[in-house]
Scaffold this active site. Structure first.
Site, PDB file in Angstrom:
ATOM      1  CG  ASN A   9      -1.776   1.233   1.382  1.00  0.00           C
ATOM      2  OD1 ASN A   9      -1.749   2.259   0.476  1.00  0.00           O
ATOM      3  ND2 ASN A   9      -2.180   1.404   2.578  1.00  0.00           N
ATOM      4  CE  LYS A  11       0.469   3.499   4.864  1.00  0.00           C
ATOM      5  NZ  LYS A  11       0.314   3.647   6.128  1.00  0.00           N
ATOM      6  CG  HIS A  94      -5.688   2.301   4.990  1.00  0.00           C
ATOM      7  ND1 HIS A  94      -5.416   3.171   5.784  1.00  0.00           N
ATOM      8  CD2 HIS A  94      -4.925   1.375   4.609  1.00  0.00           C
ATOM      9  CE1 HIS A  94      -3.948   2.646   6.028  1.00  0.00           C
ATOM     10  NE2 HIS A  94      -3.805   1.627   5.530  1.00  0.00           N
ATOM     11  CD  GLU A  96      -2.629   5.724   6.435  1.00  0.00           C
ATOM     12  OE1 GLU A  96      -2.785   5.854   5.111  1.00  0.00           O
ATOM     13  OE2 GLU A  96      -2.064   5.173   7.067  1.00  0.00           O
ATOM     14  CD  GLU A 166      -3.815  -2.491   7.328  1.00  0.00           C
ATOM     15  OE1 GLU A 166      -2.719  -2.635   6.769  1.00  0.00           O
ATOM     16  OE2 GLU A 166      -4.257  -1.398   7.033  1.00  0.00           O
ATOM     17  N   GLY A 172       2.136   1.999  10.645  1.00  0.00           N
ATOM     18  CA  GLY A 172       3.004   3.149  10.688  1.00  0.00           C
ATOM     19  C   GLY A 172       3.700   3.730  11.937  1.00  0.00           C
ATOM     20  CB  SER A 212       4.756  -1.900  11.877  1.00  0.00           C
ATOM     21  OG  SER A 212       4.373  -0.540  12.238  1.00  0.00           O
TER      22      SER A 212
END
Ligand code: PEP
Length: 250
Positions: A9, A11, A94, A96, A166, A172, A212
Site C-alpha cells: 500500500n 499510500k 483503510h 486512514e 490492521e 506506521g 508495521s
C-alpha cells in the site's frame, strides 16, 4: 489451501517517474514469488504500473474505489475507470480513510459491493484503535466492521474478497501486533465469517495482517495458521524490503 497474498500500500507516495523506477527494480526480484503479489498505488500511477507489470506476476490495485457507477461525485474514481487503467484490486476502508476522510462501515460496504460488481477484488481493512484494544473492545469492533463491510455480499462473492486485519495502533508506528495477537484476532474474524457464510466459505477467505510488517517480522507472522498474507505500507516503498517480505520464508 489459501494462497498467501502480499500487497503493498504505497499510500500518497510516488509520482509516476518514482513509481516506474521502483517497479523496474522490484519486478525481477519478485518474479519467482510463491505468493500473490499486489501493488496498490495512487490513482495517477496505476496505468504506468499496470503497463510495466503487464506480463508479470505483479497485480495492480487502487487505494479506494467509488461506490457509484458514475455521475456527480467530484473527486471520486469509479470501478470502471480503475479497470480501464489496469487495476484488479482495490483497498477499501483503510483506517486512514476511516479516520481522516469520513469512511464508515456503510460506505465501506457500498464500495465493496461496487468493486465486486465490476470484478475488482476488494482488500477490505478492519482493525481496532489502541483505545479500543485497551478497553477490551477488539472483537466487538472487528465484528461490527466485518458484518458491516459484507452486508448483502454473497458467499460466492466472498471468494474474491481479501480482508486485511490492521490494528490501527500498529500502522506506521513501528509497533507490530505480536504473532499470537494478530493470529488470534484474524481467527476471530474468520469465525465471524463462518457465522455469516458457513465454515467452508470462511476457510476460503484470505485474511492478511497489516501494521508495521517488515523484513524482520514477516516470517514469524506468516507462520501463524490464520495469517494469509500482509498489507505492507512503509516497507513496500523500497524494492529490497518489499522483496524480502514477499520472500518471507527465505
Ligand atoms: C498500511 O498502511 O496498510 C500499513 C500497514 O502501513 P505500515 O506497514 O507502514 O504500518
Amino acid at each position: 489451501m489459501r494462497k498467501p497474498i502480499i500487497a503493498g500500500n504505497w499510500k500518497m507516495n510516488n509520482t509516476i517517474a518514482e513509481a516506474e523506477k521502483l517497479v523496474k527494480e522490484l519486478k525481477p526480484l519478485v518474479k519467482d514469488a510463491e505468493c500473490d503479489v499486489v501493488l496498490c498505488v495512487p490513482y495517477t500511477a496505476i496505468a504506468a504500473v499496470a503497463k510495466l507489470t503487464k506480463k508479470s506476476n505483479i497485480a495492480v490495485g487502487a487505494e479506494n474505489v467509488a461506490w457509484a457507477d458514475k455521475g456527480a461525485f467530484t473527486g471520486e474514481i469509479s470501478a470502471a475507470m480503475l479497470k480501464e487503467v489496469g487495476a484488479t484490486y482495490a483497498i477499501i476502508g483503510h483506517s486512514e480513510r476511516r479516520q481522516m476522510f469520513g469512511e464508515t462501515d456503510e460506505t465501506v460496504n457500498k464500495r465493496t459491493i461496487q468493486a465486486l460488481k465490476y470484478g475488482l477484488k476488494p482488500i477490505v481493512c478492519v482493525g481496532e484503535t489502541l483505545e479500543e484494544r485497551e478497553g477490551g473492545k477488539t472483537e466487538e469492533v472487528v465484528k461490527r466492521q466485518t458484518e458491516g463491510a459484507f452486508a448483502n455480499v454473497t458467499a460466492t462473492e466472498m471468494a474474491q474478497v481479501v480482508i486485511a486485519y490492521e490494528p490501527v495502533w500498529a500502522i506506521g508506528t513501528g509497533k507490530t501486533a505480536t504473532d499470537e495477537q494478530a493470529n488470534e484476532t484474524i481467527a476471530y474474524i474468520r469465525s465471524v465469517l463462518a457465522s455469516l457464510y458457513g465454515e467452508e466459505t470462511a476457510q476460503g477467505v484470505r485474511i492478511q495482517y497489516g501494521g508495521s510488517m517488515n523484513p524482520g517480522n514477516c516470517k514469524s507472522l506468516m507462520a501463524q495458521p490464520d495469517i494469509d498474507g500482509g498489507l505492507i505500507g512503509g516497507a513496500s516503498l523500497k524494492a529490497a524490503d518489499f522483496n524480502k517480505v514477499v520472500h518471507y520464508n527465505a
